[in-house]
Write an enzyme that holds these catalytic residues in place. Structure first.
Site, short mmCIF file in Angstrom:
data_model
loop_
_atom_site.label_atom_id
_atom_site.label_comp_id
_atom_site.label_asym_id
_atom_site.label_seq_id
_atom_site.Cartn_x
_atom_site.Cartn_y
_atom_site.Cartn_z
N ASN A 14 1.02 -1.23 0.07
CA ASN A 14 -0.18 0.06 0.10
C ASN A 14 0.70 1.34 -0.06
O ASN A 14 0.63 2.18 -0.75
CB ASN A 14 -0.96 -0.10 1.36
CG ASN A 14 -2.31 -0.83 0.90
OD1 ASN A 14 -3.17 -0.47 0.24
ND2 ASN A 14 -2.32 -2.05 1.55
N ARG A 66 5.21 0.70 27.67
CA ARG A 66 4.32 1.33 26.56
C ARG A 66 4.47 2.48 26.47
O ARG A 66 4.19 3.25 25.49
CB ARG A 66 2.71 0.82 26.84
CG ARG A 66 2.03 0.91 25.54
CD ARG A 66 2.47 -0.29 24.55
NE ARG A 66 1.73 0.25 23.03
CZ ARG A 66 1.90 -0.65 22.26
NH1 ARG A 66 2.61 -1.70 22.25
NH2 ARG A 66 1.24 -0.39 20.99
N LEU A 94 -2.58 2.74 18.26
CA LEU A 94 -2.11 4.18 18.43
C LEU A 94 -2.15 4.52 19.76
O LEU A 94 -3.12 4.65 20.34
CB LEU A 94 -2.61 5.43 17.46
CG LEU A 94 -2.25 5.03 15.77
CD1 LEU A 94 -3.21 6.08 14.97
CD2 LEU A 94 -0.73 4.95 15.77
N HIS A 110 -8.54 -0.78 5.63
CA HIS A 110 -9.06 -2.13 6.17
C HIS A 110 -9.32 -3.07 5.13
O HIS A 110 -10.19 -2.44 4.42
CB HIS A 110 -9.97 -1.82 7.34
CG HIS A 110 -10.30 -3.40 8.04
ND1 HIS A 110 -9.61 -3.98 8.86
CD2 HIS A 110 -11.34 -3.98 7.52
CE1 HIS A 110 -10.17 -4.89 9.26
NE2 HIS A 110 -11.01 -5.34 8.47
N ASP A 151 -11.33 0.27 14.19
CA ASP A 151 -12.22 0.29 12.84
C ASP A 151 -13.59 0.88 12.76
O ASP A 151 -14.34 0.29 12.01
CB ASP A 151 -12.25 -1.11 12.40
CG ASP A 151 -10.97 -1.73 12.03
OD1 ASP A 151 -9.76 -1.19 11.58
OD2 ASP A 151 -10.94 -3.11 12.21
N GLU A 181 -7.63 -2.17 -2.36
CA GLU A 181 -6.70 -1.29 -1.51
C GLU A 181 -5.71 -0.55 -2.41
O GLU A 181 -5.64 0.74 -2.12
CB GLU A 181 -5.88 -2.33 -0.68
CG GLU A 181 -6.63 -3.15 0.28
CD GLU A 181 -5.84 -3.98 1.27
OE1 GLU A 181 -4.98 -3.40 1.85
OE2 GLU A 181 -6.16 -5.21 1.42
#
Ligand code: GRF
Length: 208
Positions: A14, A66, A94, A110, A151, A181
């Site tokens: 992509n 993290r 994120l 996606h 999503d 895509e």
């Protein structure tokens, strides 16, 4: 000029479609300012290098916890001061702070028709395995803005792809990439660069 930062984790096909789009002029007024990978072995980093785009690896493995990773990741983003962040096969959650700061300025691709076969656990080949297991006849890809959910953000554009009886997850994944895509993502970036995409009440409007 829209300054675009692309986040990747894997092969980067992509990313390649975006690079080619900018080069060939199907994406206008756009500069690819940086590529960030969480995986130092991602072939996407090599693609960025070959295209002369500054690329860095920021891996959770290199940080104590993290929080430290999130801080480093935020810094790597801010250094590039992007107008748009594109998640092109990026398998990292994120930092919430980033999502808030870049509201309606982060997009993701996606490989299904959201809201089918999306959300937690649906990534990579698992999406296409789910499609084949359910026996749906049509799948596709979706480009959407990123919000705090998985999503769940406003949908920008979708493209349908036929599912065939003899498909394997790998064959279907390839068809979704080729037919949806690699077309959709450059197209959406070009629309955003042209100022044609707005969001209101959680829905996307695309002007002529
Ligand atoms: C694509 O299927 C994309 O939709 C998904 O991850 C895959 C990445 O492929 N989110 P690539 O790295 O762009 O080749």
């Amino acid at each position: 000029m829209l300054k675009v930062l692309v986040c990747v984790s894997g092969g980067g096909t992509n990313l390649q479609a975006i690079i080619d789009g900018v080069r060939q002029g199907s994406i206008l007024d756009t500069e690819l300012v940086r590529v960030i990978s969480n995986n130092k072995n991602a072939y996407a980093l090599e693609r960025a290098k070959q295209a002369g785009i500054p690329a860095v690896c920021v891996s959770p493995k290199d940080y104590e916890d993290r929080e430290a990773f999130n801080e480093a990741f935020l810094q790597a983003v801010e250094e590039a001061s992007p107008d748009l962040i594109v998640l092109a096969g990026f398998l990292v959650v994120l930092p919430a702070q980033l999502i808030k700061r870049y509201e309606n300025r982060i997009i993701n691709i996606h490989p299904s028709l959201i809201p089918s076969f999306c959300g937690t656990g649906y990534y990579g080949l698992k999406v296409h395995e789910g499609v084949l297991a359910r026996g749906v006849k049509v799948t596709g890809a979706t480009v959407h803005f990123v919000d705090e959910g998985t999503d769940t953000g406003p949908i920008i554009m979708q493209k349908a792809v036929e599912v065939r009886e003899d498909d394997t997850p790998e064959v279907l994944q390839r068809r979704v990439m080729e037919e949806a895509e690699w077309i959709l993502l450059p197209w959406c970036i070009n629309l955003i660069a042209g100022g044609k995409v707005t969001v209101s009440d959680g829905k996307v409007h695309i002007s002529e």
